[in-house]
Design a protein around this motif. Structure first.
Motif, PDB file in Angstrom:
ATOM      1  N   LEU A   1       0.836  -1.168   0.000  1.00 22.71           N
ATOM      2  CA  LEU A   1       0.000   0.000   0.000  1.00 22.71           C
ATOM      3  C   LEU A   1       0.884   1.235   0.000  1.00 22.71           C
ATOM      4  CD1 LEU A   1      -2.541  -1.160   2.716  1.00 22.71           C
ATOM      5  CD2 LEU A   1      -2.926  -1.077   0.259  1.00 22.71           C
ATOM      6  N   ALA A   2       0.843   1.983  -1.072  1.00 27.14           N
ATOM      7  CA  ALA A   2       1.616   3.219  -1.165  1.00 27.14           C
ATOM      8  C   ALA A   2       1.103   4.207  -0.122  1.00 27.14           C
ATOM      9  CB  ALA A   2       1.502   3.818  -2.551  1.00 27.14           C
ATOM     10  N   HIS A   3       2.018   4.886   0.529  1.00 28.20           N
ATOM     11  CA  HIS A   3       1.707   5.855   1.581  1.00 28.20           C
ATOM     12  C   HIS A   3       0.993   5.190   2.750  1.00 28.20           C
ATOM     13  CE1 HIS A   3       1.511   8.573  -2.148  1.00 28.20           C
ATOM     14  NE2 HIS A   3       2.754   8.563  -1.697  1.00 28.20           N
ATOM     15  N   GLY A   4       1.235   3.910   2.948  1.00 33.89           N
ATOM     16  CA  GLY A   4       0.543   3.133   3.979  1.00 33.89           C
ATOM     17  C   GLY A   4       0.836   3.533   5.403  1.00 33.89           C
ATOM     18  N   THR A   5       1.860   4.327   5.613  1.00 28.92           N
ATOM     19  CA  THR A   5       2.146   4.810   6.966  1.00 28.92           C
ATOM     20  C   THR A   5       1.849   6.301   7.090  1.00 28.92           C
ATOM     21  OG1 THR A   5       4.481   5.219   6.464  1.00 28.92           O
ATOM     22  CG2 THR A   5       3.918   3.053   7.364  1.00 28.92           C
ATOM     23  N   VAL A   6       1.128   6.851   6.096  1.00 33.41           N
ATOM     24  CA  VAL A   6       0.803   8.279   6.089  1.00 33.41           C
ATOM     25  C   VAL A   6      -0.712   8.486   6.013  1.00 33.41           C
ATOM     26  CG1 VAL A   6       1.116  10.467   4.886  1.00 33.41           C
ATOM     27  CG2 VAL A   6       3.008   8.849   5.022  1.00 33.41           C
ATOM     28  N   SER A   7      -1.357   7.858   5.045  1.00 30.68           N
ATOM     29  CA  SER A   7      -2.800   8.030   4.833  1.00 30.68           C
ATOM     30  C   SER A   7      -3.550   6.788   5.292  1.00 30.68           C
ATOM     31  CB  SER A   7      -3.082   8.266   3.351  1.00 30.68           C
ATOM     32  OG  SER A   7      -2.383   9.391   2.885  1.00 30.68           O
ATOM     33  N   TYR A   8      -4.637   6.983   6.013  1.00 28.62           N
ATOM     34  CA  TYR A   8      -5.453   5.874   6.507  1.00 28.62           C
ATOM     35  C   TYR A   8      -4.583   4.832   7.206  1.00 28.62           C
ATOM     36  CZ  TYR A   8      -8.757   8.053   3.329  1.00 28.62           C
ATOM     37  OH  TYR A   8      -9.547   8.958   2.673  1.00 28.62           O
ATOM     38  N   VAL A   9      -3.767   5.299   8.096  1.00 27.43           N
ATOM     39  CA  VAL A   9      -2.728   4.478   8.714  1.00 27.43           C
ATOM     40  C   VAL A   9      -3.302   3.265   9.438  1.00 27.43           C
ATOM     41  CG1 VAL A   9      -0.854   4.473  10.395  1.00 27.43           C
ATOM     42  CG2 VAL A   9      -1.184   6.441   8.897  1.00 27.43           C
ATOM     43  N   GLU A  10      -4.299   3.453  10.252  1.00 28.11           N
ATOM     44  CA  GLU A  10      -4.858   2.323  11.006  1.00 28.11           C
ATOM     45  C   GLU A  10      -5.480   1.276  10.081  1.00 28.11           C
ATOM     46  OE1 GLU A  10      -4.341   1.561  14.193  1.00 28.11           O
ATOM     47  OE2 GLU A  10      -3.097   3.360  14.222  1.00 28.11           O
ATOM     48  N   GLU A  11      -6.159   1.729   9.049  1.00 27.82           N
ATOM     49  CA  GLU A  11      -6.761   0.803   8.094  1.00 27.82           C
ATOM     50  C   GLU A  11      -5.685   0.027   7.332  1.00 27.82           C
ATOM     51  OE1 GLU A  11      -7.571   3.954   8.525  1.00 27.82           O
ATOM     52  OE2 GLU A  11      -9.752   4.115   8.702  1.00 27.82           O
ATOM     53  N   CYS A  12      -4.646   0.741   6.920  1.00 25.17           N
ATOM     54  CA  CYS A  12      -3.534   0.089   6.212  1.00 25.17           C
ATOM     55  C   CYS A  12      -2.833  -0.909   7.125  1.00 25.17           C
ATOM     56  CB  CYS A  12      -2.543   1.125   5.714  1.00 25.17           C
ATOM     57  SG  CYS A  12      -3.168   2.141   4.362  1.00 25.17           S
ATOM     58  N   ALA A  13      -2.626  -0.517   8.377  1.00 22.78           N
ATOM     59  CA  ALA A  13      -1.971  -1.405   9.338  1.00 22.78           C
ATOM     60  C   ALA A  13      -2.799  -2.669   9.548  1.00 22.78           C
ATOM     61  CB  ALA A  13      -1.759  -0.675  10.661  1.00 22.78           C
ATOM     62  N   MET A  14      -4.107  -2.526   9.641  1.00 19.20           N
ATOM     63  CA  MET A  14      -4.975  -3.684   9.826  1.00 19.20           C
ATOM     64  C   MET A  14      -4.888  -4.624   8.618  1.00 19.20           C
ATOM     65  SD  MET A  14      -9.019  -3.849  10.811  1.00 19.20           S
ATOM     66  CE  MET A  14      -9.519  -3.015   9.324  1.00 19.20           C
ATOM     67  N   ARG A  46       6.876  -5.060  11.313  1.00 19.74           N
ATOM     68  CA  ARG A  46       7.834  -4.226  10.591  1.00 19.74           C
ATOM     69  C   ARG A  46       8.517  -4.986   9.468  1.00 19.74           C
ATOM     70  NH1 ARG A  46      10.870  -3.053  16.075  1.00 19.74           N
ATOM     71  NH2 ARG A  46      11.713  -5.090  16.504  1.00 19.74           N
ATOM     72  N   HIS A  47       8.391  -6.314   9.465  1.00 21.51           N
ATOM     73  CA  HIS A  47       8.927  -7.111   8.368  1.00 21.51           C
ATOM     74  C   HIS A  47       8.112  -6.916   7.085  1.00 21.51           C
ATOM     75  CE1 HIS A  47       5.738  -9.513  10.118  1.00 21.51           C
ATOM     76  NE2 HIS A  47       5.673 -10.174   8.975  1.00 21.51           N
ATOM     77  N   LYS A  48       7.038  -6.139   7.168  1.00 21.90           N
ATOM     78  CA  LYS A  48       6.192  -5.880   6.001  1.00 21.90           C
ATOM     79  C   LYS A  48       6.126  -4.388   5.670  1.00 21.90           C
ATOM     80  CE  LYS A  48       2.634  -8.457   5.355  1.00 21.90           C
ATOM     81  NZ  LYS A  48       1.248  -8.931   5.536  1.00 21.90           N
ATOM     82  N   ILE A  49       7.042  -3.601   6.220  1.00 19.64           N
ATOM     83  CA  ILE A  49       7.089  -2.167   5.952  1.00 19.64           C
ATOM     84  C   ILE A  49       8.302  -1.893   5.079  1.00 19.64           C
ATOM     85  CG2 ILE A  49       7.252   0.123   6.965  1.00 19.64           C
ATOM     86  CD1 ILE A  49       5.940  -1.051   9.487  1.00 19.64           C
ATOM     87  N   ILE A  50       8.067  -1.206   3.963  1.00 14.99           N
ATOM     88  CA  ILE A  50       9.142  -0.993   2.995  1.00 14.99           C
ATOM     89  C   ILE A  50       9.405   0.497   2.773  1.00 14.99           C
ATOM     90  CG2 ILE A  50       8.861  -3.200   1.844  1.00 14.99           C
ATOM     91  CD1 ILE A  50       7.185  -1.830  -0.280  1.00 14.99           C
ATOM     92  N   PHE A  51      10.638   0.773   2.435  1.00 14.21           N
ATOM     93  CA  PHE A  51      11.097   2.130   2.215  1.00 14.21           C
ATOM     94  C   PHE A  51      10.592   2.681   0.887  1.00 14.21           C
ATOM     95  CE2 PHE A  51      14.428   4.853   0.311  1.00 14.21           C
ATOM     96  CZ  PHE A  51      14.355   5.906   1.204  1.00 14.21           C
ATOM     97  N   GLY A  52      10.216   3.932   0.904  1.00  8.26           N
ATOM     98  CA  GLY A  52       9.841   4.680  -0.280  1.00  8.26           C
ATOM     99  C   GLY A  52       9.879   6.155   0.070  1.00  8.26           C
ATOM    100  N   THR A  53      10.083   7.044  -0.913  1.00  7.58           N
ATOM    101  CA  THR A  53      10.238   8.460  -0.577  1.00  7.58           C
ATOM    102  C   THR A  53       9.358   9.426  -1.364  1.00  7.58           C
ATOM    103  OG1 THR A  53      11.976   8.816  -2.198  1.00  7.58           O
ATOM    104  CG2 THR A  53      12.662   8.139   0.015  1.00  7.58           C
ATOM    105  N   ASP A  54       8.913   9.056  -2.535  1.00 10.81           N
ATOM    106  CA  ASP A  54       8.244   9.991  -3.450  1.00 10.81           C
ATOM    107  C   ASP A  54       9.209  11.039  -3.980  1.00 10.81           C
ATOM    108  OD1 ASP A  54       5.724   8.894  -3.575  1.00 10.81           O
ATOM    109  OD2 ASP A  54       4.878  10.168  -2.030  1.00 10.81           O
TER     110      ASP A  54
END
Length: 104
Positions: A1-14, A46-54
């Protein structure tokens, strides 16, 4: 999920937590409080969180190196990660996914 730790964070985390093929991309973290990213890194997947910057969208906030420094400085969102987890975050997770796809 792009921007998964910025937009709709709780939903993305779930979704990340309950779906084996869903990963969170941190792109856009430069626009949010770094504390939010730190909290996500402590959730146990955190094993499913990946780096990205835009990049270069955020070039007015500094160089790419400056943006990465925000992540790696202590205290910071990566401070509790082992060296192997940091390597996975910065590319190892994606390499592993691509390797599995080639085997199929």
């Amino acid at each position: 999920l792009a921007h998964g730790t910025v937009s709709y964070v709780e939903e993305c985390a779930m979704m990340c937590n309950f779906r084996p093929n869903v990963y969170l991309d941190i792109s856009g973290y430069q626009t949010e409080q770094i504390n939010q990213l730190t909290a996500i890194m402590k959730k146990g997947y955190r094993h499913k969180i990946i780096f990205g910057t835009d990049w270069p969208l955020f070039r007015l906030q500094g160089t790419q190196k400056d943006c990465i420094k925000k992540l790696t400085d202590l205290p910071g969102p990566l401070e509790e990660l082992s060296q192997a987890e940091i390597e996975s975050f910065f590319g190892g997770i994606i390499s592993g996914i691509l390797a599995k796809r080639k085997q199929l």
